[in-house]
Design a protein around this motif. Structure first.
Motif, PDB file in Angstrom:
ATOM      1  N   SER A 246    -104.782 -32.454  -5.590  1.00 21.54           N
ATOM      2  CA  SER A 246    -103.409 -31.950  -5.612  1.00 21.54           C
ATOM      3  C   SER A 246    -103.325 -30.436  -5.728  1.00 21.54           C
ATOM      4  CB  SER A 246    -102.632 -32.584  -6.768  1.00 21.54           C
ATOM      5  OG  SER A 246    -103.244 -32.282  -8.012  1.00 21.54           O
ATOM      6  N   GLN A 247    -104.408 -29.772  -6.104  1.00 24.17           N
ATOM      7  CA  GLN A 247    -104.400 -28.316  -6.179  1.00 24.17           C
ATOM      8  C   GLN A 247    -105.762 -27.753  -5.835  1.00 24.17           C
ATOM      9  OE1 GLN A 247    -103.046 -27.737 -10.224  1.00 24.17           O
ATOM     10  NE2 GLN A 247    -105.126 -27.567 -11.004  1.00 24.17           N
TER      11      GLN A 247
ATOM     12  N   ARG B 228     -99.640 -28.672   1.531  1.00 22.69           N
ATOM     13  CA  ARG B 228     -99.513 -28.256   0.139  1.00 22.69           C
ATOM     14  C   ARG B 228    -100.800 -27.592  -0.348  1.00 22.69           C
ATOM     15  NH1 ARG B 228     -98.490 -33.062  -2.045  1.00 22.69           N
ATOM     16  NH2 ARG B 228     -96.396 -32.970  -1.182  1.00 22.69           N
ATOM     17  N   LEU B 229    -101.925 -28.061   0.169  1.00 22.16           N
ATOM     18  CA  LEU B 229    -103.209 -27.455  -0.186  1.00 22.16           C
ATOM     19  C   LEU B 229    -103.474 -26.155   0.575  1.00 22.16           C
ATOM     20  CD1 LEU B 229    -105.467 -30.659  -0.265  1.00 22.16           C
ATOM     21  CD2 LEU B 229    -104.724 -29.312  -2.237  1.00 22.16           C
TER      22      LEU B 229
END
Length: 253
Positions: A157-158, A205-206
């Motif tokens: 997620s990050q 998102r990444l």
């Protein structure tokens, strides 16, 4: 270190397995392979295939495809989630990674997934003909949307600190416009089971600049909204016009 991409090798077919046996054991020893799913549902063959790639490449990164999670012919009651756990264990035993990889400031992140009908609702003909609906078995209450959400929740997620570039890969398509316009209308019946828009949201998102996918058996390289998408499917033996049947280098580390 060069980065190669391949998907949908389907080593159940003798011609495909023969190609792998003939692949150089010396040319790729310093390179990385992204293997984007659909090897086989037969576990001995999966082990053989992953071992063959692992001894040829310095690093192999892998996500399973839908065929890899088929449970037909296996113990009654065994689910495709249990099959996934077995595939994870086999990959680890073969020295193949299903985890994010960081090298020379580049993150290469696997994105697990499934189709969730975000590309369209399936018609009755597809519901009757698509093999996954018979060859996969899910826990009670799991429909494709639940399956897609289950796997998506496992994804990174990050971005870790120290990463300058992000690449991602999945088996399923992250967006429907990756299907070329020349595909005949009668084949677009498959659109609902090709992938999920959630995958594209995750890779963006990444901050991914390049994404490898498989599943469609249509080789393609295209840039869309700042992301380079690659599909290098080996495909079935008869698919000679839409697949290259060779490794493709997509970059370096």
């Amino acid at each position: 270190m060069r980065i190669f991409a391949l998907s949908d090798i389907h080593v159940d077919h003798d011609d495909n397995a023969k190609w792998l046996r003939g692949l150089s054991a010396a040319d790729y020893r310093r390179d990385l392979l992204i293997l984007a799913g659909d090897i086989t549902h037969r576990q001995p063959l999966l082990t053989w295939c992953l071992n063959e790639f692992a001894r040829r490449f310095a690093q192999v990164l892998f996500v399973p495809g839908n065929h890899d999670l088929w449970v037909m012919g296996e113990a009654p009651g065994k689910t495709s989630l249990q099959k996934f756990d077995e595939v994870v264990a086999i990959a680890a035993d073969c020295g193949v990674s299903m985890r994010p990889y960081v090298g020379n400031g580049t993150l290469i992140a696997p994105l697990l997934g499934w189709y969730d009908y975000s590309f369209g609702e399936p018609g009755e003909d597809l519901l009757q003909r698509w093999s996954d609906f018979y060859a996969c078995r899910w826990p009670p209450g799991f429909d494709p949307a639940n399956v897609a959400a289950h796997f998506a929740a496992m994804n990174l997620s990050q971005v870790p600190a120290g990463v300058d570039r992000v690449m991602t890969f999945s088996h399923f398509l992250p967006r429907l416009d990756l299907v070329p316009r020349y595909v005949p209308a009668q084949h677009r019946i498959l659109d609902p089971v090709l992938g999920s828009t959630r995958l594209d949201a995750q890779l963006r998102r990444l901050g991914s600049v390049a994404h490898v996918y498989g599943h469609s058996h249509i080789n393609r390289k295209v840039r869309i909204d700042g992301v380079e998408y690659f599909n290098n499917a080996f495909g079935y033996p008869h698919e000679e016009t839409i697949t290259a049947k060779q490794l493709v280098c997509i970059g370096t580390l």
